[in-house]
Scaffold this active site. Structure first.
Site, mmCIF file in Angstrom:
data_model
loop_
_atom_site.group_PDB
_atom_site.id
_atom_site.type_symbol
_atom_site.label_atom_id
_atom_site.label_comp_id
_atom_site.label_asym_id
_atom_site.label_seq_id
_atom_site.Cartn_x
_atom_site.Cartn_y
_atom_site.Cartn_z
ATOM 1 C CE1 TYR A 129 -20.778 28.780 31.606
ATOM 2 C CE2 TYR A 129 -20.140 29.756 33.684
ATOM 3 C CZ TYR A 129 -19.774 29.339 32.507
ATOM 4 O OH TYR A 129 -18.331 29.398 32.047
ATOM 5 C CG PHE A 154 -10.132 36.037 26.633
ATOM 6 C CD1 PHE A 154 -9.171 36.896 26.098
ATOM 7 C CD2 PHE A 154 -10.529 35.733 27.698
ATOM 8 C CE1 PHE A 154 -8.448 37.186 26.960
ATOM 9 C CE2 PHE A 154 -9.836 36.527 28.786
ATOM 10 C CZ PHE A 154 -8.568 37.176 28.374
#
Ligand code: UDP
Length: 327
Positions: free
Chosen positions: A155, A17
């Site tokens: 993460y 993206f």
């Protein structure tokens, strides 16, 4: 022969993206762009409209292929390292892949760039601030993460290692590297597939399906148009004063998730109902969310300047239009 002001940019994750918008913008500026992407979450559709540009090259492979990375790096001046696992849900589903690709992949990029004297942008994340409540989040602020039993924080932790590594390569090897902490970035081409809230709400509202607000909907976020992000990171990578530093990148316009759902319904003229989904049903029963997340943008603005950002209403309109034309 290259034009005098033409550079070659390698973008890892360039079919994703943000990466695909960045590639498009660099091509429009007259640069050469090499995209390395394994198309795991990036998509050939994202790059369809400039696929035939002679200054553009797509290499379908992984950043873990160090020999290939070495070859590609020889051919470029700047590296945007944007490749990473996308979305909280995928992080929870594939933790090994998430952690390994973030830590090992970035180490490959940094080590090669240091050896070959290339300039690197490392895409990091506002997840790093974790549960901190020291708003607005400033780059020097504390990182407050939950326990290792809660998969979400893997993460942030892996990205924090990336940041430590990048800063260490700068100090020990003089690597020209800048770290950008992306806050919630949105815009056309962002897929609803990976569970991010705005594309998800738009696709639900347009289809007349229930709009799923997780938790009580009072958690807040600031959403920034991808083109505004691209504007900032293109300026950071060519500014030597950014090297060895971390920058927040995003918007400061805050909205609650419930208000976002209402706004999406209004802009898309949707009569979808809004449903509240408990976090344990949406993710897992160990899930922790953060209530608010606002960037301190002084450091960014002091270095690259400031420009008016695309307003949220306009972002939603653009995303809805893109969604409908690609349905
Ligand atoms: N969220 C939601 N409904 C959805 C998807 C996400 O209410 O269908 C919430 C999510 O729990 C979080 C916020 O929207 O509080 C932003 O989620 P996203 O995954 O887009 O980004 P995050 O800020 O969590 O990284």
């Amino acid at each position: 022969m290259k034009e005098p002001n033409m550079s070659t940019y390698l973008i890892t994750g360039g079919a994703g993206f943000i990466g695909s918008h960045l590639a498009e913008s660099l091509l429009a500026d007259g640069h050469k762009v090499i995209v390395l992407d394994d198309l795991s979450t990036g998509s050939a559709d994202n790059i369809e409209h400039y696929r035939h540009d002679p200054n553009y090259e797509l290499v379908i492979d992984t950043i873990m292929n160090a020999d290939l990375m070495s070859e590609l790096m020889d051919r470029c001046d700047y590296v945007f390292h944007m490749a990473a696992v996308v979305g909280v849900r995928r992080v929870l589903e594939s933790p090994i892949r998430t952690i390994q690709s973030i830590v090992q992949g970035t180490d490959i990029v940094l080590e090669l760039a240091a050896k070959k004297d290339k300039t690197v942008f490392i895409a990091s994340t506002s997840e790093i601030y974790g549960k901190s409540t020291a708003l607005p989040f400033s780059e020097e602020g504390d990182v407050v993460l939950g326990g290792t039993c809660r998969g979400r924080w893997s993460y942030a932790c892996a990205k924090a290692i990336d940041e430590f590594l990048a800063l260490a390569y700068h100090r020990e090897c003089n690597l020209k590297v800048v770290v950008g902490r992306h806050f919630n970035t949105v815009g056309p081409r962002q897929s609803a597939r990976y569970g991010m809230v705005l594309p998800q709400f738009i696709s639900q509202a347009v289809a007349g399906e229930p709009v799923t607000v997780y938790g009580d909907g009072r958690q807040q976020r600031c959403f920034c148009h991808v083109n505004d992000v691209v504007w900032a990171i293109k300026r950071l990578i060519v500014n030597p004063q950014s090297y060895g530093k971390v920058f927040n990148i995003g918007s400061r316009e805050e909205i609650s998730i419930l208000d976002l759902a209402l706004l999406v319904k209004e802009r898309t003229h949707s009569d979808s109902e809004i449903v509240f989904v408990p976090y344990d049903a949406a993710y897992d029963d160990n899930f922790e969310d953060m209530r608010r997340r606002i960037p301190d943008l002084h450091r960014l603005h002091d270095l690259v300047g400031e420009k008016p950002l695309v307003p949220l209403r306009q972002i939603i309109d653009q995303m809805a239009e893109h969604h409908l034309s690609h349905a």
